[in-house]
Design a protein around this motif. Structure first.
Motif, PDB file in Angstrom:
ATOM      1  N   ASP A  36      36.405  34.521  39.667  1.00 10.27           N
ATOM      2  CA  ASP A  36      37.265  35.443  40.404  1.00 10.27           C
ATOM      3  C   ASP A  36      38.165  34.549  41.239  1.00 10.27           C
ATOM      4  OD1 ASP A  36      38.527  37.123  42.110  1.00 10.27           O
ATOM      5  OD2 ASP A  36      36.736  38.144  42.828  1.00 10.27           O
ATOM      6  N   THR A  37      39.432  34.470  40.926  1.00  7.08           N
ATOM      7  CA  THR A  37      40.299  33.431  41.494  1.00  7.08           C
ATOM      8  C   THR A  37      40.964  33.832  42.801  1.00  7.08           C
ATOM      9  OG1 THR A  37      42.144  34.227  40.134  1.00  7.08           O
ATOM     10  CG2 THR A  37      40.776  32.453  39.236  1.00  7.08           C
ATOM     11  N   ASP A  38      40.651  34.956  43.379  1.00  9.80           N
ATOM     12  CA  ASP A  38      41.289  35.402  44.615  1.00  9.80           C
ATOM     13  C   ASP A  38      40.373  35.101  45.801  1.00  9.80           C
ATOM     14  OD1 ASP A  38      42.533  36.596  46.713  1.00  9.80           O
ATOM     15  OD2 ASP A  38      42.617  38.598  45.843  1.00  9.80           O
ATOM     16  N   PRO A  39      40.668  34.057  46.603  1.00 11.63           N
ATOM     17  CA  PRO A  39      39.789  33.735  47.734  1.00 11.63           C
ATOM     18  C   PRO A  39      39.775  34.830  48.795  1.00 11.63           C
ATOM     19  CG  PRO A  39      41.780  32.395  47.794  1.00 11.63           C
ATOM     20  CD  PRO A  39      41.778  33.098  46.477  1.00 11.63           C
ATOM     21  N   GLY A  40      40.898  35.573  48.934  1.00 11.51           N
ATOM     22  CA  GLY A  40      40.914  36.661  49.905  1.00 11.51           C
ATOM     23  C   GLY A  40      39.934  37.755  49.541  1.00 11.51           C
TER      24      GLY A  40
END
Length: 652
Positions: A36-40
């Motif tokens: 899952d590449t979204d750190p937010g």
């Protein structure tokens, strides 16, 4: 340390967020995890899963969180209430919190800027720059330097009694405050790390002396404004707009909450009175993690570099930050605690990740202190995977080929360096010591070292002589020359005590003596009443009768004053959250205690003088003389114990 690109770290870290959430809270190592590449989104999932439960379970009104990654604020959110009575919700962008000692990083930035400009030599005697006070030459040839102040190694005693105020009005100037009541120098500078608020207050005054400008003004113009922190203030009293959005700090009281006081004070460089928002600290973290010329070239690099290590084999101190090693990464941390407010800031420079947590409540039994650290660690572990060369959590055995020595040499009792040596707060040493027990070849157990209130014991495995890693955990500690380093709160070492300094048997002796004095306080009036009723006293010469009466009166006063002292002390420490406020505000309940101890000295002296006379002249019955002697011994032990822990006001 093996380095990998920030983008690769973030992609792998965010990919592991779902599994990292459960793993971080359970304290176990990470395995192969989904992407899952979204750190937010990853940060939001972790924080949303933890914070509401913390607020409900630990009775904390509200919290705010900011997370930065990949050169931007990826998540900022408020939770719960900023004000319970008004039902005002927390807003991460606008709600002001007292960050407490997190603001020491602002002070470190200001001093680092002056060092970079050549205006301040970090290794020169601070007296070179001070006009209105001089640090005494307690250790000839070993002056205090700015580097010492910034790494908590100045050697000043930890005395914060009465240093805070319930409001920001009528405060003395910073210069006057540090000059009027400096704490004693109790250690040679650079010898032992010991968290030091006075050192940072003096460091802030150095800024004033070098620049000729007020500390708050200089920091606002050179640190806050360039970082875009326009909702942060160091001014006291606060501007009206700040107070309108300021969260109220609370501690649990009965079924509700009680407002906490003591967040203001003259020592602004330590964090007193400073107000910020989670979003502003997010901007500060970006300024720390990015090459922002507005803050001065090399300023952040200088702040983040290691400048002191109690032991080279464990993490040490940067300027204002403490080092930690988490999953093979170097992490810089700074926490902040004031009555009703608890914060934690962590930077992972090689990953470009920063986390800030702040609460406006102490929580049950001070739970917010640990909650902030637990949440910080969960977010960091969720966003930043273990470094490629990281061997994992604590091993099950000694390192291959390592020399295993006799661990009994490390066994004993160790006292935190932060325990005061010269103030009434010396009594903290009664309950804060760490026990080290040898468990055979290559193994030891520590009690009282963990900051986690649910962990009483930790088990350690030797890696090399004097160095141990936590069994099943991330900890690493080292022993050298009677000092334990690497465990416990930031900027704290643990110094080994001699057997006679062990607070364990001190507590037993003082507690037993207190019971005897309670019995004396109640028993002597009962005996006197019984004797009067039975008219059982034998006729004796008036001179002897008067002496016996005075002796009994001394014993009874010893019991009464000793019992009053014990009761006042029990009330003082019963609520740890309230104790923090009482210490900072200098509550009469605390400051009068040494004078009550001093008053106890006189009747105890009376019993010491008359005890042998009672035996020689045959006052009372044998059991009566024996009881009197027991009270005499108990009173002596009680006063000696109180004096040893700073609770008897001594002349001078």
């Amino acid at each position: 340390m093996h380095r990998v690109g920030r983008e690769a770290i973030l992609a792998a870290g965010a990919a592991s967020a779902a599994v990292a959430l459960s793993a971080a809270t359970a304290g176990v190592a990470q395995a192969e995890q989904p992407r899952d590449t979204d750190p937010g989104a990853a940060a939001e999932a972790i924080v949303d899963a933890i914070v509401p439960g913390q607020l409900a379970d630990d009775r904390i009104p509200g919290a705010a969180v900011a997370v930065v990654a990949d050169g931007r604020i990826v998540f900022s959110q408020g939770y719960g209430l900023a004000d319970v009575e008004e039902s005002r919700p927390v807003d991460a962008q606008h709600t002001g919190f007292f960050p407490a000692s997190v603001a020491k990083t602002f002070t470190a930035m200001a001093l680092s800027r002056l060092i970079g400009q050549g205006a301040l030599d970090p290794h020169a005697d601070v007296n070179r720059y001070l006009d209105d006070l001089q640090v005494p030459d307690t250790f000839p040839g070993q002056p205090v330097t700015a580097a010492d102040l910034l790494t908590h190694t100045g050697g000043f005693d930890n005395d914060v009694v009465g240093r805070a105020s319930a409001s920001g009005a009528g405060l003395p100037s910073l210069g006057r405050s540090v000059a009027d009541a400096p704490p004693a120098r109790v250690r040679a500078p650079g010898s032992v790390v010991a968290y030091d608020n006075y050192g940072f207050a003096l460091g802030g005054h150095l800024v004033e002396e070098v620049t000729g400008r007020p500390f708050a003004e200089y920091v606002r113009e050179t640190v806050l404004a360039p970082a875009g922190m326009h909702s942060t203030t160091l001014a006291q009293p606060h501007p009206p707009a700040v107070d309108e959005s300021l969260a109220t700090g609370y501690r649990p009281a009965g079924d509700g909450y009680e407002e906490a006081r003591g967040q203001f004070g003259a020592w602004t460089p330590t964090g007193a009175g400073v107000v910020t928002t989670a979003a502003d600290v997010g901007r500060f973290m970006l300024a720390q993690l990015g090459p922002d010329p507005a803050l001065g070239r090399g300023v952040t690099e200088r702040v983040q570099r290691q400048h002191y290590a109690q032991d080279d084999r464990v993490p040490g101190m940067a300027y204002g930050f403490a080092e930690r090693a988490w999953s093979g990464h170097r992490v810089l941390v700074k926490d902040g605690d004031l009555p009703g407010f608890h914060s934690n800031l962590a930077l992972v420079p090689d990953a470009g990740v920063g986390v800030f947590i702040t609460y406006n409540g102490d929580g049950e039994d001070g739970a917010a202190f640990w909650d902030a650290k637990e949440l910080t660690r969960a977010v960091v572990r969720g966003l930043v995977p273990p470094a490629p060369d990281h061997a994992g959590a604590g091993g099950a055995g000694a390192a291959s080929g390592a020399q295993v020595d006799d661990t009994s040499r490390y066994a004993g009792t160790y006292r935190p360096s932060t325990v005061s040596s010269d103030s009434v707060m010396r009594f903290a040493g009664l309950t804060s010591s760490v026990q080290v027990r040898a468990d055979g070849a290559g193994r030891i157990t520590t009690t009282g070292l963990s900051m986690d209130p649910s962990v009483q014991e930790q088990h350690w495995v030797q890696q090399t002589p004097g160095v141990f890693t936590e069994e099943g955990g991330p900890g690493r500690i080292a022993f050298d020359d009677g000092v334990l380093a690497g465990g416990g709160p930031e900027a704290t070492a643990y110094e080994r005590l001699s057997w006679y300094e062990d607070p364990g048997w001190h507590l037993i002796a003082i507690g037993t003596a207190a019971i005897v004095l309670l019995l004396a306080a109640a028993g002597y009036p009962a005996v006197a009443g019984w004797e009067r009723w039975r008219r059982a006293r034998s006729p004796v010469p008036a001179r002897i009768a008067r002496g016996a009466i005075c002796a009994r009166l001394s014993a009874w006063l010893t019991g009464v004053l000793g019992t009053a002292f014990a009761c006042q002390f029990a009330v003082l420490v019963a609520d740890g959250n309230l104790l923090s406020e009482r210490v900072l505000l200098g509550s009469p309940l605390l400051t009068s205690l040494p004078w009550l101890g001093a008053a106890l000295v006189l009747p105890v002296a009376g019993t010491i003088v008359t005890a042998p006379v009672a035996w020689i002249r045959g006052w009372w019955t044998v059991p009566g003389r024996a009881a009197f002697t027991v009270v005499t011994v108990a009173g002596t032990v009680f006063v000696a114990g109180a004096a040893n822990y700073g609770l008897v006001a001594l002349p001078g």
